[in-house]
Design a protein around this motif. Structure first.
Motif, PDB file in Angstrom:
ATOM      1  N   ASP A  44       0.989  -1.127   0.422  1.00  0.00           N
ATOM      2  CA  ASP A  44      -0.363  -0.412   0.231  1.00  0.00           C
ATOM      3  C   ASP A  44       0.461   1.210   0.100  1.00  0.00           C
ATOM      4  O   ASP A  44       0.370   2.442   0.435  1.00  0.00           O
ATOM      5  CB  ASP A  44      -1.089   0.376   1.189  1.00  0.00           C
ATOM      6  CG  ASP A  44      -0.550  -0.160   2.732  1.00  0.00           C
ATOM      7  OD1 ASP A  44       0.933  -0.058   2.676  1.00  0.00           O
ATOM      8  OD2 ASP A  44      -1.383   0.217   3.582  1.00  0.00           O
ATOM      9  N   ALA A  45       2.317   1.569  -0.431  1.00  0.00           N
ATOM     10  CA  ALA A  45       3.392   2.309  -0.401  1.00  0.00           C
ATOM     11  C   ALA A  45       4.312   2.443  -1.314  1.00  0.00           C
ATOM     12  O   ALA A  45       4.094   1.056  -2.053  1.00  0.00           O
ATOM     13  CB  ALA A  45       3.797   2.493   0.866  1.00  0.00           C
ATOM     14  N   LYS A  59       1.318   7.124   0.186  1.00  0.00           N
ATOM     15  CA  LYS A  59       0.502   5.145   1.036  1.00  0.00           C
ATOM     16  C   LYS A  59      -0.360   5.219   1.233  1.00  0.00           C
ATOM     17  O   LYS A  59      -1.773   6.586   0.371  1.00  0.00           O
ATOM     18  CB  LYS A  59       0.802   5.418   2.237  1.00  0.00           C
ATOM     19  CG  LYS A  59       0.511   5.174   3.521  1.00  0.00           C
ATOM     20  CD  LYS A  59       0.938   4.822   4.479  1.00  0.00           C
ATOM     21  CE  LYS A  59       0.705   3.942   5.446  1.00  0.00           C
ATOM     22  NZ  LYS A  59       1.340   2.012   5.406  1.00  0.00           N
ATOM     23  N   ALA A  74       3.122  10.139   2.733  1.00  0.00           N
ATOM     24  CA  ALA A  74       3.900   9.441   4.108  1.00  0.00           C
ATOM     25  C   ALA A  74       4.616  10.609   4.816  1.00  0.00           C
ATOM     26  O   ALA A  74       4.656   9.690   6.687  1.00  0.00           O
ATOM     27  CB  ALA A  74       4.210   8.430   4.302  1.00  0.00           C
TER      28      ALA A  74
END
Length: 130
Positions: A44-45, A59, A74
């Protein structure tokens, strides 16, 4: 600072676009030619860098199935979100529009408005590559 891309029509179902955008590795296909770095950090990043710009880590923050994906910075140094709104036009056609929202001081906003506007427009135009 709020910026938005033009709406892009994609010859794919909304569900397909949503599924592609929830896989962060697929953002590499959307990046402009000036990309200097792209690296998936987790499911997810990811982090990316464009020539002449600092690297940015994004993210996944929020997902609404088949209609909305929100990515956020992030880092708290440059707080912003990048939202993709997906609309089904028909069974096999969708529109995608990107929204960039961030809180920056006036000097920073002036410096990044042009490059960020061009960046989200490129991401939007490249949706056909998914």
């Amino acid at each position: 600072m709020n910026l938005e891309s033009p709406k892009t029509t994609v010859q794919k179902p909304a569900q397909y676009i949503f599924e592609q955008l929830t896989q962060v590795a697929n953002f590499e296909k959307l990046m402009p030619d000036t990309i200097a770095k792209f690296e998936v950090l987790s499911e997810d990043a990811f982090i990316f860098g464009l020539k002449g710009m600092p690297e940015i880590k994004l993210k996944m923050k929020e997902q609404t199935p088949n209609s909305k994906i929100v990515l956020g910075a992030a880092s708290d140094k440059l707080p912003f979100t990048l939202t993709a709104n997906i609309e089904a036009v028909s069974e096999n056609i969708s529109t995608v529009q990107l929204f960039f929202e961030g809180e920056f001081n006036a000097m920073m906003a002036m410096m990044i408005k042009g490059p960020i506007g061009k960046f989200i427009e490129t991401l939007s135009v490249n949706m056909e590559k998914l």
